[in-house]
Enzyme design. Structure first.
Site, mmCIF file in Angstrom:
data_model
loop_
_atom_site.group_PDB
_atom_site.id
_atom_site.type_symbol
_atom_site.label_atom_id
_atom_site.label_comp_id
_atom_site.label_asym_id
_atom_site.label_seq_id
_atom_site.Cartn_x
_atom_site.Cartn_y
_atom_site.Cartn_z
ATOM 1 N N GLU A 53 31.108 39.679 29.746
ATOM 2 C CA GLU A 53 31.742 40.994 29.838
ATOM 3 C C GLU A 53 31.365 41.837 28.620
ATOM 4 O O GLU A 53 31.265 41.333 27.505
ATOM 5 C CB GLU A 53 33.262 40.817 29.887
ATOM 6 N N LYS A 69 36.076 47.156 36.879
ATOM 7 C CA LYS A 69 37.203 46.250 36.650
ATOM 8 C C LYS A 69 38.504 46.847 37.194
ATOM 9 O O LYS A 69 38.861 47.977 36.866
ATOM 10 C CB LYS A 69 37.324 45.971 35.151
ATOM 11 N N CYS A 127 36.965 39.192 33.846
ATOM 12 C CA CYS A 127 37.939 38.699 32.882
ATOM 13 C C CYS A 127 39.382 38.674 33.404
ATOM 14 O O CYS A 127 39.768 37.775 34.144
ATOM 15 C CB CYS A 127 37.819 39.506 31.596
#
Length: 255
Positions: A40, A106, A140
């Site tokens: 990431e 995200k 994540c």
């Protein structure tokens, strides 16, 4: 499918240094691989200062990824800070060997670090079709939320890129295996190592788990390139034999 995952420390808010580092690592991969996975925010570390490092979809890092994917004849994926329409995104790019790009923004922004204050969340799940595989890439903090990852699309691989810190690494290990078992898929988790400028420590634990929760690559802490192979025939055979996904509930992602 042959995959190389690169676990490394990152230079803080220094895209040039990180590109040079990954360029060296990727070009050192001598065998033919189908997919290369980076962490990431691989150009900057997990920064809450997007205005100082953000790039566009025609910026230097995107052009570098396209050139490298073509040269290596391999897909490359990882997330970076992208600016678009006056918003900042933690955006995962999946760059095909042809240079074509698909992306995922995200969805679950990490409020504990203030990510939700400076980045705009995405509301579209991405399923990448590549070499006969269906890949679902996430980022994540998304790992903590099973509804987003629920396998209603019959994907084969769940992929997480991360900057997941040491104090909560046990949760990372547990949840990756849980996502594999509940979705009957391969799960790849690629995390970073080292320290960032906020003194957060990262110990890697990049890993690959099969559709029954067994390790193909056990959690690793060293800074290295790890090569693994996924077998789709075994995946399909096990799904057909057990049929667990036939009993799943269907969920829809909403804003």
């Amino acid at each position: 499918m042959k995959i190389s995952i690169i676990q490394s420390s990152l230079f803080w808010e220094n895209p040039t240094a990180n590109r040079n580092y990954f360029d060296e690592k990727i070009n050192a991969i001598t065998e033919k691989v189908d997919l290369i996975v980076l962490p990431e925010m691989f150009t900057t570390g997990f920064t809450m200062n997007p205005s100082s490092v953000a790039e566009t979809m025609k910026g230097e890092t995107v052009l570098w990824l396209q050139s490298l994917a073509k040269a290596k004849n391999s897909a490359i994926t990882g997330s970076l800070v992208i600016t678009e329409n006056n918003n900042f995104y933690n955006r995962l790019l999946f760059v095909f060997p042809s240079g074509e790009i698909q992306f995922y923004d995200k969805h679950h922004l990490f409020t504990l670090a203030g990510e939700s204050k400076v980045y705009t969340k995405g509301n579209q799940k991405l399923i990448v079709e590549y070499l006969g595989w269906r890949i679902c890439p996430l980022i994540c903090y998304d790992l903590r939320f099973p509804v987003l990852a629920r396998n209603v699309e019959d994907y084969d691989v769940l992929l997480y890129v991360a900057n997941w810190p040491k104090p909560r690494i046990n949760a990372w290990d547990i949840l990756i295996r849980a996502r594999s078992v509940e979705n009957m898929c391969y799960t790849i988790g690629v995390n970073r190592t080292g320290f960032d400028n906020n003194n957060n420590e990262y110990v890697g634990h990049s890993q690959v788990v099969d559709f029954l929760g067994n390790y193909i690559l056990e959690p690793m802490e060293s800074e290295s390139v790890f090569n693994i192979v996924l077998n789709k025939e075994k995946l399909v055979e096990t799904r057909n034999k057990l049929g667990f996904l036939n009993d799943r509930d269907i969920f829809e992602l909403k804003a």
